[in-house]
Design a protein around this motif. Structure first.
Motif, PDB file in Angstrom:
ATOM      1  N   GLU A   1      18.416-124.641   8.085  1.00 59.46           N
ATOM      2  CA  GLU A   1      18.919-123.367   7.376  1.00 59.46           C
ATOM      3  C   GLU A   1      18.159-123.162   5.989  1.00 59.46           C
ATOM      4  O   GLU A   1      17.941-121.975   5.816  1.00 59.46           O
ATOM      5  N   ASP A   2      17.944-124.252   5.284  1.00 57.66           N
ATOM      6  CA  ASP A   2      17.316-124.207   4.140  1.00 57.66           C
ATOM      7  C   ASP A   2      15.760-123.794   4.258  1.00 57.66           C
ATOM      8  O   ASP A   2      15.229-122.715   3.509  1.00 57.66           O
ATOM      9  N   HIS A   3      15.143-124.268   5.306  1.00 52.68           N
ATOM     10  CA  HIS A   3      13.725-124.247   5.380  1.00 52.68           C
ATOM     11  C   HIS A   3      13.215-123.408   6.561  1.00 52.68           C
ATOM     12  O   HIS A   3      12.011-122.893   6.345  1.00 52.68           O
ATOM     13  N   HIS A   4      13.921-123.225   7.430  1.00 51.72           N
ATOM     14  CA  HIS A   4      13.415-122.866   8.671  1.00 51.72           C
ATOM     15  C   HIS A   4      14.466-122.034   9.292  1.00 51.72           C
ATOM     16  O   HIS A   4      15.123-122.032  10.654  1.00 51.72           O
ATOM     17  N   PRO A   5      15.304-121.049   8.494  1.00 50.35           N
ATOM     18  CA  PRO A   5      16.339-120.484   9.348  1.00 50.35           C
ATOM     19  C   PRO A   5      16.318-119.499  10.516  1.00 50.35           C
ATOM     20  O   PRO A   5      16.991-119.591  11.251  1.00 50.35           O
ATOM     21  N   ASN A   6      14.794-119.027  10.769  1.00 52.50           N
ATOM     22  CA  ASN A   6      14.477-118.120  11.829  1.00 52.50           C
ATOM     23  C   ASN A   6      14.381-119.106  12.883  1.00 52.50           C
ATOM     24  O   ASN A   6      14.406-118.575  14.325  1.00 52.50           O
ATOM     25  N   ARG A   7      14.265-120.366  12.672  1.00 51.18           N
ATOM     26  CA  ARG A   7      13.861-121.171  13.970  1.00 51.18           C
ATOM     27  C   ARG A   7      15.061-122.065  14.284  1.00 51.18           C
ATOM     28  O   ARG A   7      15.068-122.826  15.252  1.00 51.18           O
ATOM     29  N   LYS A   8      16.181-121.962  13.646  1.00 47.95           N
ATOM     30  CA  LYS A   8      17.307-122.754  13.713  1.00 47.95           C
ATOM     31  C   LYS A   8      17.841-122.919  15.081  1.00 47.95           C
ATOM     32  O   LYS A   8      17.980-123.966  15.813  1.00 47.95           O
TER      33      LYS A   8
ATOM     34  N   MET B   1      24.849-125.128  -0.842  1.00 49.18           N
ATOM     35  CA  MET B   1      24.134-125.633  -1.835  1.00 49.18           C
ATOM     36  C   MET B   1      22.265-125.715  -1.520  1.00 49.18           C
ATOM     37  O   MET B   1      22.010-125.696  -0.630  1.00 49.18           O
ATOM     38  N   LYS B   2      21.656-125.336  -2.806  1.00 53.89           N
ATOM     39  CA  LYS B   2      20.386-125.256  -2.703  1.00 53.89           C
ATOM     40  C   LYS B   2      19.467-126.552  -2.619  1.00 53.89           C
ATOM     41  O   LYS B   2      20.202-127.453  -3.127  1.00 53.89           O
ATOM     42  N   PRO B   3      18.316-126.465  -1.616  1.00 60.73           N
ATOM     43  CA  PRO B   3      17.512-127.833  -1.646  1.00 60.73           C
ATOM     44  C   PRO B   3      17.048-128.258  -3.109  1.00 60.73           C
ATOM     45  O   PRO B   3      16.893-127.338  -3.848  1.00 60.73           O
TER      46      PRO B   3
END
Length: 349
Positions: A271-278, A1-3
């Motif tokens: 996952e929605d906003h900072h996937p590279n930092r998750k 689901m999208k933010p």
């Protein structure tokens, strides 16, 4: 689901106490849930002062004018409290706000009772008393009016600039050393706060609130809370410096807590906003919590461990002394308390 723009949660997970699934309509074109409008639900409680029995919470009594919080912070530890009301910790928590319309009247009644002994009262212990709907409802202001009139010691915890609206009442308490405002600042980066704390005051406005309150003679403590390892932990010193420059007297630090369903909501936000930092964020949290994303035990919920935890404690200690943010001050004054007039007595005049 999208933010969903303007909301901290993009989902409405199942209530852990029921089998009921709560569903919102999905826009077929965008793949988003339709953004829910805020709904106000009257609370018909007959008592307004809550008593705390938790040994690792630093206060005994509090007033919570609202249940649920329109700020919509993705990480909010209070989200699971909405499940006790039969709702969801997700979108329900930030869009279905339970309102204690009679809070000022109830507070006056309780403080008027001869059995009440003045002690530090916190507003609020759960959700923000200055969330956006307070601007029009003025329920928190009504409670502060009662406390100001009776010179009752008060600590306010908020992340909203709206607290400055009530400087006229808070200065009366400050004159008898019976008030402290705790301003929570999570990040100075508006890009982060726009999605993580979508309906809070932006960072510059919170710093401005520190300044205005301090200039009015109201003691302010800045709470760097929560610190999100791998995302906002590099801002600890800069937040402290901005707070000191604005006139704060002291600073505290609280690390991220992810109780119950908040864990999944926050992971979804990453996952929605900072996937590279998750992965970095989650691994750092585990390093502070004995390999877990959350600790539930009394005495362990707020504690962090390991080299990384010790590093943050040292940073806080060293820079608090350097910046003069270690002015804890005297305990709030309870000796000036005077019992407020009851509503019945007020109507006689």
């Amino acid at each position: 689901m999208k933010p969903i723009k303007g909301r901290g949660s993009a989902v409405n997970p199942k209530n852990r106490f029921t089998d009921k699934e709560i569903e919102y309509d999905v826009d077929e074109e965008t793949g988003q849930l339709n953004r829910p409008k805020t709904r106000l639900i009257p609370d018909h409680t007959t008592q307004i002062i809550s008593r705390n029995n938790s040994p690792d919470i630093g206060f005994d009594v509090s007033v919570n004018p609202y249940r649920g919080c329109e700020h919509g912070c993705a990480y909010c530890y209070a989200r699971p409290s909405h499940e006790f009301l039969g709702m969801s910790a997700g979108l329900d928590f930030e869009s279905k706000i339970v309102v204690k319309y009679n809070a000022p009247k109830l507070l006056r009644k309780e403080l008027s009772n001869p059995s009440w002994k003045p002690q530090v009262l916190v507003m609020s212990g759960v959700t923000d008393p200055y969330q956006p709907i307070e601007k029009n409802l003025e329920i928190t202001r009504g409670c502060v009016q009662v406390l100001s009139e009776s010179r009752h010691p008060l600590v306010i915890i908020t992340k909203n600039y709206l607290v400055t609206r009530d400087i006229d009442l808070l200065t009366k308490l400050a004159e008898v050393h019976a008030v402290r405002v705790v301003l929570s600042i999570t990040s100075l980066d508006p890009v982060i706060t726009n999605t993580m704390e979508p309906r809070t005051s932006r960072p510059r406005k919170r710093v401005q609130a520190v300044r205005e309150l301090s200039e009015a003679g109201i003691p302010v403590q800045v709470n760097i809370a929560p610190v999100i390892p791998g995302l906002t932990d590099d801002e600890i010193v800069s937040i402290m410096e901005a707070s000191a420059e604005a006139g704060a007297k002291s600073v505290s630090l609280v690390n991220l807590r992810l109780p119950y369903g908040v864990k999944d909501l926050f992971v979804k936000w990453l996952e929605d906003h900072h996937p590279n930092r998750k992965d970095k964020v989650l691994n750092k949290i585990r390093s502070l919590k004995n390999g877990k994303l959350n600790r539930y035990e009394f005495g362990e919920r707020f504690r962090v461990e390991g080299a990384y935890g010790e590093q943050m404690r040292q940073i806080l200690s060293i820079h608090s002394k350097r910046l003069g943010l270690n002015q804890k001050g005297e305990p709030l004054n309870v000796k000036e308390f005077r019992r407020p007039e009851t509503e019945q007595l007020r109507l006689q005049f």
